[in-house]
Write an enzyme that holds these catalytic residues in place. Structure first.
Site, short mmCIF file in Angstrom:
data_model
loop_
_atom_site.label_atom_id
_atom_site.label_comp_id
_atom_site.label_asym_id
_atom_site.label_seq_id
_atom_site.Cartn_x
_atom_site.Cartn_y
_atom_site.Cartn_z
N GLU A 182 4.78 12.26 -12.18
CA GLU A 182 5.45 13.28 -11.36
C GLU A 182 6.87 13.61 -11.84
O GLU A 182 7.80 13.67 -11.03
CB GLU A 182 5.45 12.84 -9.89
CG GLU A 182 4.05 12.59 -9.37
CD GLU A 182 3.99 11.99 -7.96
OE1 GLU A 182 5.06 11.81 -7.35
OE2 GLU A 182 2.88 11.72 -7.48
N GLU A 298 -6.57 11.29 -8.97
CA GLU A 298 -6.31 10.90 -7.57
C GLU A 298 -7.03 11.83 -6.59
O GLU A 298 -6.49 12.19 -5.53
CB GLU A 298 -4.80 10.92 -7.28
CG GLU A 298 -3.98 10.07 -8.24
CD GLU A 298 -2.52 9.95 -7.87
OE1 GLU A 298 -2.14 10.33 -6.75
OE2 GLU A 298 -1.74 9.46 -8.71
O1 9MR Z 1 -1.48 6.02 -1.69
C1 9MR Z 1 -0.21 5.49 -1.98
C2 9MR Z 1 0.48 4.99 -0.73
O2 9MR Z 1 -0.26 3.93 -0.16
C3 9MR Z 1 1.89 4.52 -1.06
O3 9MR Z 1 2.57 4.20 0.13
C4 9MR Z 1 2.67 5.63 -1.79
C5 9MR Z 1 4.03 5.13 -2.27
O4 9MR Z 1 3.87 4.15 -3.26
O5 9MR Z 1 1.94 6.09 -2.91
C6 9MR Z 1 0.65 6.57 -2.62
O6 9MR Z 1 0.03 6.97 -3.83
C7 9MR Z 1 0.60 8.08 -4.49
C8 9MR Z 1 0.48 7.85 -5.98
O7 9MR Z 1 1.07 6.62 -6.32
C9 9MR Z 1 1.09 9.00 -6.78
N1 9MR Z 1 0.54 10.26 -6.37
C10 9MR Z 1 0.54 10.54 -4.95
C11 9MR Z 1 -0.15 9.40 -4.21
C12 9MR Z 1 -0.26 9.70 -2.71
O8 9MR Z 1 1.03 9.80 -2.16
#
Ligand code: 9MR
Length: 392
Positions: A182, A298
């Site tokens: 990102e 994802e």
């Molecule tokens: O699903 C993840 C959530 O449980 C965490 O709290 C969050 C912060 O680490 O990240 C979420 O996963 C993200 C991923 O790492 C990057 N792309 C977006 C995902 C959804 O927010």
């Protein structure tokens, strides 16, 4: 863009659906029309046989898998069985992040806690699954000590230590690493489209190339991925993101930086009406023309604003999955599809995109009892329909 609601179509919808859609009264005619356009109860989501997704995907040379939290995998035997059955690749949703919730990989500047990642690797090995890493360099999920301790003098050294240690430890055991996550945000207003992050502030624009070079040196066999979201729809925002991501990838390739794939997160919206297959195909082709592979990393479909009725909701979600994957799987550079979770029991969307009516969200493939839903059928059908031959 919206299909007209013909008499025939309104009959198809039936009384139950109309009642469900009635829950939208007051939300405006446009929204009602969108839902009508997306919900076609005649649409066929049937599948042949009961083969798992990993088997269906593999028969077309595609890898299917999911992101799972280590604590869920450990505590829920039914989930673990479903993951082992359906997934050919596993990615920890938390375990490789610098710090998330109670389980930091980086409790302090001098140490690493690999216990959660190791447990997941063991699970993947036991069940003959590939394993992938998410993520090394991200502006989120950084530990509290990061802000206090990292400065322009030591940032490079800290990044180097992190990548060398983490990637080095799992060298030869990882299918692919999301090296940088990102890093593009056109809304931040920079002409290069880069997101304003702590890494950018500390290290300047070179931090992306540098991270990829460090990862390649630590594990020459892993596929190195740039991963991002907001690339899917025909909106001005997504168009700007696609353009900036392409520019970033072109730059990395032109400098000989070791990057091998683009990860498209594909957090889709069940309510979206601006899916444009032509635009998406063109983007995928442009990425492939740079000599890069593509992974859908994802995938999920939010049902935040869809009707409460689960029949209607599940149909609309399944349609979004199948329509998207049908287009994506035409592109031969696409090598893998991962969903962000497997069961509605555990999804980031219940916290990040909850429904106003507080009903359980249903964005994934299996229901909370681990039963296959229409979304599972949709994904299975997309793999089955893909014209690819198994290249392995
Ligand atoms: O699903 C993840 C959530 O449980 C965490 O709290 C969050 C912060 O680490 O990240 C979420 O996963 C993200 C991923 O790492 C990057 N792309 C977006 C995902 C959804 O927010």
């Amino acid at each position: 863009m919206f299909k007209k609601l013909t008499r025939r179509r309104s009959l198809y919808l039936g009384l139950g659906a109309l009642t469900a859609l009635g829950t939208f009264a007051g939300n405006g005619e446009l929204k009602r029309q969108r839902i009508f356009a997306a919900y076609d109860p005649q649409r066929d989501f049937s599948v042949v046989g009961g083969d798992s997704l990993k088997k269906r995907a593999a028969s077309k040379g595609i890898i299917y898998g999911a992101a799972i939290r280590h604590d869920h995998l450990k505590e829920d035997a039914k989930l673990a069985a479903a993951v082992a059955n359906e997934c050919g690749i596993l990615v920890p949703e938390w375990a490789f992040k610098w710090s998330v919730s109670q389980k930091p990989l980086r409790p302090n500047p001098d140490s690493f806690d690999f216990s959660a990642a190791d447990e997941m690797l063991k699970f993947a090995n036991t069940h003959g699954m590939l394993f992938r890493g998410h993520t090394l360099v991200w502006h989120e999920s950084l530990p509290k000590w990061f802000g206090d301790r990292v400065n322009q003098q030591n940032a490079k050294q800290i990044l180097e230590k992190h990548i060398k240690t983490v990637v080095g430890r799992y060298a030869g055991k990882i299918h692919s690493w999301d090296v940088v996550n990102e890093a593009i945000e056109p809304v931040d207003g920079r002409s290069d489209g880069l997101r304003k992050t702590p890494w950018l502030e500390l290290l300047g624009t070179d931090y992306i190339d540098y991270s990829f070079r460090l990862a390649a040196a630590a594990d020459p066999d892993a596929m190195l991925v740039y991963n991002d979201y907001g690339l899917d729809y025909d909106t001005r925002k997504h168009e700007a993101k696609r353009t900036a991501v392409l520019k970033l990838l072109e730059g990395l390739k032109s400098r000989g930086t070791p990057i091998h794939a683009l990860g498209i997160q594909a957090h889709l919206d069940g309510e979206a009406t601006d899916f444009n297959p032509t635009k998406l195909r063109e983007f995928l082709r442009n990425v492939a023309n740079l000599g890069l592979k593509i992974m859908i990393t994802e995938l999920d479909v939010t049902d935040k604003k869809l009707p409460l009725d689960t029949t209607v909701r599940d149909h609309i979600i399944a349609k979004a999955y199948e329509d998207y994957l049908n287009v994506v799987l035409e592109e031969t550079a696409v090598i893998a599809v991962l969903t962000w979770g497997l069961s509605d029991k555990y999804t980031w969307l219940s916290e990040f995109q909850p429904r106003a009516d507080k009903a359980q969200v249903r964005p994934l493939l299996l229901d909370a009892g681990m039963n296959r839903k229409l979304a599972w059928n949709a994904i299975a059908r997309a793999f089955d329909k893909s014209l690819r031959k198994n290249r392995s």
